[in-house]
Design a protein around this motif. Structure first.
Motif, PDB file in Angstrom:
ATOM      1  N   GLU A  53     -12.685 -62.958  32.248  1.00 47.08           N
ATOM      2  CA  GLU A  53     -13.997 -62.344  32.016  1.00 47.08           C
ATOM      3  C   GLU A  53     -13.818 -60.882  32.354  1.00 47.08           C
ATOM      4  O   GLU A  53     -13.445 -60.552  33.477  1.00 47.08           O
ATOM      5  N   ALA A  54     -14.042 -60.013  31.365  1.00 46.44           N
ATOM      6  CA  ALA A  54     -13.762 -58.594  31.585  1.00 46.44           C
ATOM      7  C   ALA A  54     -14.564 -57.732  30.615  1.00 46.44           C
ATOM      8  O   ALA A  54     -15.071 -58.209  29.602  1.00 46.44           O
ATOM      9  N   ALA A  55     -14.618 -56.454  30.938  1.00 48.69           N
ATOM     10  CA  ALA A  55     -15.172 -55.445  30.039  1.00 48.69           C
ATOM     11  C   ALA A  55     -14.000 -54.683  29.432  1.00 48.69           C
ATOM     12  O   ALA A  55     -13.008 -54.405  30.121  1.00 48.69           O
ATOM     13  N   PHE A  56     -14.095 -54.365  28.160  1.00 48.39           N
ATOM     14  CA  PHE A  56     -13.037 -53.612  27.495  1.00 48.39           C
ATOM     15  C   PHE A  56     -13.017 -52.172  28.015  1.00 48.39           C
ATOM     16  O   PHE A  56     -14.061 -51.561  28.232  1.00 48.39           O
ATOM     17  N   SER A  57     -11.807 -51.664  28.212  1.00 48.50           N
ATOM     18  CA  SER A  57     -11.616 -50.281  28.639  1.00 48.50           C
ATOM     19  C   SER A  57     -10.379 -49.742  27.931  1.00 48.50           C
ATOM     20  O   SER A  57      -9.668 -50.485  27.268  1.00 48.50           O
ATOM     21  N   THR A  58     -10.132 -48.451  28.082  1.00 51.20           N
ATOM     22  CA  THR A  58      -8.908 -47.893  27.521  1.00 51.20           C
ATOM     23  C   THR A  58      -7.729 -48.436  28.316  1.00 51.20           C
ATOM     24  O   THR A  58      -7.882 -48.912  29.440  1.00 51.20           O
ATOM     25  N   ALA A  75      -4.715 -49.256  30.597  1.00 54.25           N
ATOM     26  CA  ALA A  75      -4.116 -48.938  31.887  1.00 54.25           C
ATOM     27  C   ALA A  75      -3.273 -50.155  32.245  1.00 54.25           C
ATOM     28  O   ALA A  75      -3.676 -51.288  31.943  1.00 54.25           O
ATOM     29  N   PRO A  76      -2.097 -49.978  32.847  1.00 52.56           N
ATOM     30  CA  PRO A  76      -1.284 -51.138  33.219  1.00 52.56           C
ATOM     31  C   PRO A  76      -2.113 -52.138  34.033  1.00 52.56           C
ATOM     32  O   PRO A  76      -2.857 -51.762  34.925  1.00 52.56           O
ATOM     33  N   GLY A  77      -2.007 -53.405  33.657  1.00 55.97           N
ATOM     34  CA  GLY A  77      -2.724 -54.453  34.367  1.00 55.97           C
ATOM     35  C   GLY A  77      -4.158 -54.675  33.922  1.00 55.97           C
ATOM     36  O   GLY A  77      -4.840 -55.553  34.445  1.00 55.97           O
ATOM     37  N   ALA A  78      -4.650 -53.895  32.959  1.00 59.01           N
ATOM     38  CA  ALA A  78      -6.021 -54.070  32.476  1.00 59.01           C
ATOM     39  C   ALA A  78      -6.175 -55.455  31.859  1.00 59.01           C
ATOM     40  O   ALA A  78      -5.291 -55.932  31.149  1.00 59.01           O
ATOM     41  N   ALA A  79      -7.315 -56.093  32.101  1.00 64.18           N
ATOM     42  CA  ALA A  79      -7.563 -57.424  31.555  1.00 64.18           C
ATOM     43  C   ALA A  79      -7.932 -57.367  30.078  1.00 64.18           C
ATOM     44  O   ALA A  79      -7.534 -58.228  29.296  1.00 64.18           O
ATOM     45  N   ALA A  80      -8.722 -56.361  29.683  1.00 64.50           N
ATOM     46  CA  ALA A  80      -9.186 -56.232  28.297  1.00 64.50           C
ATOM     47  C   ALA A  80      -9.093 -54.767  27.882  1.00 64.50           C
ATOM     48  O   ALA A  80      -9.653 -53.896  28.536  1.00 64.50           O
ATOM     49  N   VAL A  81      -8.380 -54.513  26.795  1.00 67.09           N
ATOM     50  CA  VAL A  81      -8.082 -53.153  26.355  1.00 67.09           C
ATOM     51  C   VAL A  81      -8.646 -52.929  24.955  1.00 67.09           C
ATOM     52  O   VAL A  81      -8.478 -53.771  24.080  1.00 67.09           O
ATOM     53  N   THR A  82      -9.300 -51.799  24.735  1.00 67.79           N
ATOM     54  CA  THR A  82      -9.716 -51.434  23.390  1.00 67.79           C
ATOM     55  C   THR A  82      -8.812 -50.322  22.869  1.00 67.79           C
ATOM     56  O   THR A  82      -8.479 -49.385  23.602  1.00 67.79           O
ATOM     57  N   TYR A  83      -8.370 -50.479  21.623  1.00 66.11           N
ATOM     58  CA  TYR A  83      -7.567 -49.451  20.961  1.00 66.11           C
ATOM     59  C   TYR A  83      -8.424 -48.667  19.963  1.00 66.11           C
ATOM     60  O   TYR A  83      -8.015 -47.621  19.494  1.00 66.11           O
ATOM     61  N   ASP A  84      -9.589 -49.223  19.621  1.00 71.74           N
ATOM     62  CA  ASP A  84     -10.509 -48.593  18.668  1.00 71.74           C
ATOM     63  C   ASP A  84     -11.912 -48.706  19.265  1.00 71.74           C
ATOM     64  O   ASP A  84     -12.568 -49.743  19.139  1.00 71.74           O
ATOM     65  N   THR A  85     -12.363 -47.648  19.910  1.00 69.77           N
ATOM     66  CA  THR A  85     -13.645 -47.692  20.621  1.00 69.77           C
ATOM     67  C   THR A  85     -14.859 -47.694  19.693  1.00 69.77           C
ATOM     68  O   THR A  85     -15.967 -47.952  20.146  1.00 69.77           O
ATOM     69  N   THR A  86     -14.652 -47.467  18.402  1.00 74.66           N
ATOM     70  CA  THR A  86     -15.755 -47.576  17.455  1.00 74.66           C
ATOM     71  C   THR A  86     -16.019 -49.052  17.149  1.00 74.66           C
ATOM     72  O   THR A  86     -17.161 -49.501  17.135  1.00 74.66           O
ATOM     73  N   ALA A  87     -14.967 -49.826  16.912  1.00 72.44           N
ATOM     74  CA  ALA A  87     -15.098 -51.238  16.551  1.00 72.44           C
ATOM     75  C   ALA A  87     -15.254 -52.143  17.771  1.00 72.44           C
ATOM     76  O   ALA A  87     -15.928 -53.166  17.708  1.00 72.44           O
TER      77      ALA A  87
END
Length: 182
Positions: free
Chosen positions: A26-31, A33-45
């Motif tokens: 359970e996570a919020a998307f972020s840019t 960072a090593p160890g991030a649970a949820a990563v966004t590569y396209d912040t528009t979509a």
């Protein structure tokens, strides 16, 4: 001494018999960072702050994968699949789709596009369309176990629904976001 050890052994056995909790993120998307649970590569979509809940039950027998998302673009179709490697600084780091029976012709540089292997029965596909509020959910259940020595390591959200035609099977456009599996 022996009588005292028996209750402790029984308590330990009862504890060991309890089912292991299902892996869940359970996570919020972020840019990235090593160890991030949820990563966004396209912040528009997949906007920063959009949320994901990814749960896997019965991975050792017949896995059921459940995906819930909020905060995405409303009324939009996305592709989503389990992948072989963890998330990284870009979507390519997650490698190819996780397959129960691996396509012998596929390589990390040229993933499987053969519909005999790249299909919703041999891979875990969780394509979804968001509602007017930007939320969605999807699930998939399979009758085969995850490989315990080499399980799926991430979920990638793609820009398009998954294609099924020969030569394009499994393709779903750009990699928009990634979720690391526990």
């Amino acid at each position: 001494m022996r009588a005292a050890a028996l209750p402790a052994a029984l308590a330990l056995a009862a504890f060991a018999a309890q089912p292991t909790p299902a892996p869940q993120v359970e996570a919020a998307f972020s840019t990235y960072a090593p160890g991030a649970a949820a990563v966004t590569y396209d912040t528009t979509a997949v906007p920063t702050g959009a949320t994901v809940r990814l749960a896997i039950a019965d991975a050792a027998t017949s896995p059921k994968v459940t995906l819930r998302l909020t905060g995405l673009v409303p009324d939009r179709a996305y592709g989503a699949h389990l992948h072989q490697r963890p998330c990284g600084p870009d979507g390519a780091a997650a490698g190819p789709h996780y397959q129960h029976t691996a396509d012998p012709a596929a390589t990390p540089e040229k993933p499987s596009a053969d519909p005999a292997y790249a299909n919703a029965t041999n891979e875990v596909w969780l394509d979804f369309t968001t509602g007017p509020d930007g939320s969605a959910q999807s699930s998939a259940t399979h009758q085969w176990p995850f490989n315990q020595q080499n399980p799926p390591r991430s979920l990638i959200i793609h820009a398009e629904p998954t294609q099924t035609a020969a030569g394009h099977a499994g393709m779903a456009g750009a990699r928009l976001a990634c979720v690391n599996l526990p």
